[in-house]
Design a protein around this motif. Sequence first.
Motif, PDB file in Angstrom:
ATOM      1  N   ALA A 174      27.321  49.833  22.011  1.00  0.00           N
ATOM      2  CA  ALA A 174      26.705  50.379  23.222  1.00  0.00           C
ATOM      3  C   ALA A 174      25.509  51.242  22.852  1.00  0.00           C
ATOM      4  O   ALA A 174      25.515  51.923  21.827  1.00  0.00           O
ATOM      5  N   VAL A 175      24.495  51.208  23.720  1.00  0.00           N
ATOM      6  CA  VAL A 175      23.293  52.000  23.539  1.00  0.00           C
ATOM      7  C   VAL A 175      22.964  52.659  24.867  1.00  0.00           C
ATOM      8  O   VAL A 175      22.983  51.999  25.913  1.00  0.00           O
ATOM      9  N   ARG A 176      22.664  53.958  24.801  1.00  0.00           N
ATOM     10  CA  ARG A 176      22.199  54.653  26.004  1.00  0.00           C
ATOM     11  C   ARG A 176      20.710  54.909  25.856  1.00  0.00           C
ATOM     12  O   ARG A 176      20.260  55.460  24.857  1.00  0.00           O
ATOM     13  N   ARG A 177      19.970  54.485  26.863  1.00  0.00           N
ATOM     14  CA  ARG A 177      18.539  54.757  26.951  1.00  0.00           C
ATOM     15  C   ARG A 177      18.309  55.410  28.306  1.00  0.00           C
ATOM     16  O   ARG A 177      18.515  54.779  29.346  1.00  0.00           O
ATOM     17  N   GLY A 178      17.940  56.669  28.289  1.00  0.00           N
ATOM     18  CA  GLY A 178      17.753  57.388  29.542  1.00  0.00           C
ATOM     19  C   GLY A 178      19.047  57.430  30.326  1.00  0.00           C
ATOM     20  O   GLY A 178      20.081  57.846  29.803  1.00  0.00           O
ATOM     21  N   ASP A 179      19.013  56.959  31.570  1.00  0.00           N
ATOM     22  CA  ASP A 179      20.209  57.003  32.408  1.00  0.00           C
ATOM     23  C   ASP A 179      20.964  55.669  32.432  1.00  0.00           C
ATOM     24  O   ASP A 179      21.825  55.456  33.270  1.00  0.00           O
ATOM     25  N   THR A 180      20.645  54.784  31.494  1.00  0.00           N
ATOM     26  CA  THR A 180      21.267  53.463  31.466  1.00  0.00           C
ATOM     27  C   THR A 180      22.041  53.264  30.166  1.00  0.00           C
ATOM     28  O   THR A 180      21.545  53.590  29.086  1.00  0.00           O
ATOM     29  N   ILE A 181      23.260  52.733  30.290  1.00  0.00           N
ATOM     30  CA  ILE A 181      24.099  52.409  29.134  1.00  0.00           C
ATOM     31  C   ILE A 181      24.253  50.894  29.097  1.00  0.00           C
ATOM     32  O   ILE A 181      24.699  50.286  30.068  1.00  0.00           O
ATOM     33  N   TYR A 182      23.874  50.305  27.977  1.00  0.00           N
ATOM     34  CA  TYR A 182      23.975  48.867  27.769  1.00  0.00           C
ATOM     35  C   TYR A 182      25.132  48.610  26.816  1.00  0.00           C
ATOM     36  O   TYR A 182      25.138  49.128  25.694  1.00  0.00           O
ATOM     37  N   LEU A 183      26.105  47.837  27.250  1.00  0.00           N
ATOM     38  CA  LEU A 183      27.235  47.484  26.394  1.00  0.00           C
ATOM     39  C   LEU A 183      27.072  46.061  25.885  1.00  0.00           C
ATOM     40  O   LEU A 183      26.801  45.147  26.666  1.00  0.00           O
ATOM     41  N   SER A 184      27.229  45.904  24.574  1.00  0.00           N
ATOM     42  CA  SER A 184      27.267  44.562  23.992  1.00  0.00           C
ATOM     43  C   SER A 184      28.469  43.837  24.579  1.00  0.00           C
ATOM     44  O   SER A 184      29.381  44.463  25.126  1.00  0.00           O
ATOM     45  N   GLY A 185      28.504  42.535  24.426  1.00  0.00           N
ATOM     46  CA  GLY A 185      29.639  41.765  24.915  1.00  0.00           C
ATOM     47  C   GLY A 185      30.938  42.289  24.329  1.00  0.00           C
ATOM     48  O   GLY A 185      31.080  42.376  23.111  1.00  0.00           O
ATOM     49  N   GLN A 186      31.860  42.663  25.199  1.00  0.00           N
ATOM     50  CA  GLN A 186      33.158  43.189  24.772  1.00  0.00           C
ATOM     51  C   GLN A 186      34.162  42.056  24.699  1.00  0.00           C
ATOM     52  O   GLN A 186      34.269  41.247  25.620  1.00  0.00           O
ATOM     53  N   VAL A 187      34.882  42.012  23.588  1.00  0.00           N
ATOM     54  CA  VAL A 187      35.907  41.001  23.395  1.00  0.00           C
ATOM     55  C   VAL A 187      37.262  41.676  23.269  1.00  0.00           C
ATOM     56  O   VAL A 187      37.369  42.894  23.157  1.00  0.00           O
TER      57      VAL A 187
ATOM     58  N   GLU B  27      44.786  38.276  30.021  1.00  0.00           N
ATOM     59  CA  GLU B  27      45.148  39.354  29.094  1.00  0.00           C
ATOM     60  C   GLU B  27      43.943  39.746  28.237  1.00  0.00           C
ATOM     61  O   GLU B  27      43.697  40.935  27.998  1.00  0.00           O
ATOM     62  N   GLN B  28      43.198  38.761  27.783  1.00  0.00           N
ATOM     63  CA  GLN B  28      41.998  39.079  27.009  1.00  0.00           C
ATOM     64  C   GLN B  28      40.981  39.821  27.874  1.00  0.00           C
ATOM     65  O   GLN B  28      40.359  40.790  27.420  1.00  0.00           O
ATOM     66  N   LEU B  29      40.821  39.392  29.112  1.00  0.00           N
ATOM     67  CA  LEU B  29      39.866  40.042  30.003  1.00  0.00           C
ATOM     68  C   LEU B  29      40.243  41.503  30.237  1.00  0.00           C
ATOM     69  O   LEU B  29      39.377  42.385  30.231  1.00  0.00           O
ATOM     70  N   ARG B  30      41.534  41.775  30.416  1.00  0.00           N
ATOM     71  CA  ARG B  30      41.981  43.176  30.567  1.00  0.00           C
ATOM     72  C   ARG B  30      41.564  44.015  29.367  1.00  0.00           C
ATOM     73  O   ARG B  30      41.117  45.146  29.504  1.00  0.00           O
ATOM     74  N   ARG B  31      41.728  43.459  28.173  1.00  0.00           N
ATOM     75  CA  ARG B  31      41.370  44.212  26.973  1.00  0.00           C
ATOM     76  C   ARG B  31      39.862  44.416  26.869  1.00  0.00           C
ATOM     77  O   ARG B  31      39.395  45.449  26.408  1.00  0.00           O
ATOM     78  N   CYS B  32      39.082  43.428  27.313  1.00  0.00           N
ATOM     79  CA  CYS B  32      37.626  43.591  27.329  1.00  0.00           C
ATOM     80  C   CYS B  32      37.239  44.801  28.181  1.00  0.00           C
ATOM     81  O   CYS B  32      36.419  45.626  27.769  1.00  0.00           O
ATOM     82  N   TYR B  33      37.842  44.906  29.360  1.00  0.00           N
ATOM     83  CA  TYR B  33      37.534  46.036  30.231  1.00  0.00           C
ATOM     84  C   TYR B  33      38.045  47.354  29.646  1.00  0.00           C
ATOM     85  O   TYR B  33      37.406  48.392  29.782  1.00  0.00           O
ATOM     86  N   ALA B  34      39.183  47.329  28.981  1.00  0.00           N
ATOM     87  CA  ALA B  34      39.706  48.547  28.340  1.00  0.00           C
ATOM     88  C   ALA B  34      38.753  49.010  27.245  1.00  0.00           C
ATOM     89  O   ALA B  34      38.475  50.215  27.122  1.00  0.00           O
ATOM     90  N   ASN B  35      38.252  48.087  26.448  1.00  0.00           N
ATOM     91  CA  ASN B  35      37.300  48.455  25.399  1.00  0.00           C
ATOM     92  C   ASN B  35      36.006  48.981  26.009  1.00  0.00           C
ATOM     93  O   ASN B  35      35.434  49.973  25.523  1.00  0.00           O
ATOM     94  N   ALA B  36      35.548  48.352  27.073  1.00  0.00           N
ATOM     95  CA  ALA B  36      34.343  48.820  27.756  1.00  0.00           C
ATOM     96  C   ALA B  36      34.547  50.223  28.309  1.00  0.00           C
ATOM     97  O   ALA B  36      33.673  51.089  28.184  1.00  0.00           O
ATOM     98  N   ALA B  37      35.707  50.461  28.908  1.00  0.00           N
ATOM     99  CA  ALA B  37      36.004  51.785  29.469  1.00  0.00           C
ATOM    100  C   ALA B  37      35.996  52.849  28.374  1.00  0.00           C
ATOM    101  O   ALA B  37      35.505  53.969  28.584  1.00  0.00           O
ATOM    102  N   GLU B  38      36.524  52.509  27.197  1.00  0.00           N
ATOM    103  CA  GLU B  38      36.518  53.457  26.070  1.00  0.00           C
ATOM    104  C   GLU B  38      35.088  53.795  25.651  1.00  0.00           C
ATOM    105  O   GLU B  38      34.749  54.960  25.433  1.00  0.00           O
ATOM    106  N   LEU B  39      34.244  52.794  25.538  1.00  0.00           N
ATOM    107  CA  LEU B  39      32.852  53.060  25.167  1.00  0.00           C
ATOM    108  C   LEU B  39      32.150  53.904  26.224  1.00  0.00           C
ATOM    109  O   LEU B  39      31.452  54.862  25.893  1.00  0.00           O
ATOM    110  N   LEU B  40      32.335  53.560  27.485  1.00  0.00           N
ATOM    111  CA  LEU B  40      31.701  54.331  28.554  1.00  0.00           C
ATOM    112  C   LEU B  40      32.179  55.779  28.548  1.00  0.00           C
ATOM    113  O   LEU B  40      31.379  56.704  28.750  1.00  0.00           O
TER     114      LEU B  40
END
Length: 141
Positions: A21-34, A61-74
């Motif tokens: 993940a990269v934050r630029r200004g007020d935007t956070i870009y997340l790479s594809g979460q697996v 089940e994989q999709l749930r984990r993708c969102y969990a990983n995204a939530a952790e990064l955010l």
Amino acid sequence: MTDRAESFGVPWEKSYGYVQAVRRGDTIYLSGQVAHDGTELVAPAPVNDAGQVTDFANTGEQLRRCYANAAELLRRFGASLDDVVEEVIYVVDADAGDAAAGPVRKEAYGRPDPQVASTMIGTPRLAFPELLVEVRLVARV
């Protein structure tokens, strides 16, 4: 509003050469979460000797984990899935992805009508043969 990056420290970040993940200004870009927990894949799909998926049942089940990983990064940026404005979901099987995405997305975003621009794209394969889904997100804070 300082620019910064976050990673999980998994081997493929170094071998491929990227951050999660990269934050630029007020935007956070997340790479594809697996679907991974550290270096272990979560709910890996069974594959045959040719590396082709033989069962798509673990898509949800994989999709749930993708969102969990995204939530952790955010969370590391002081943000949450509530701040997501756009997502792209890559699926190996469009029918399995379509069946899983509605319920799992509503669960992840905590509402029956996620306020997120969303696109689903079918692809023949992802980074690892056992992966069924990958989610890329953009959040505004």
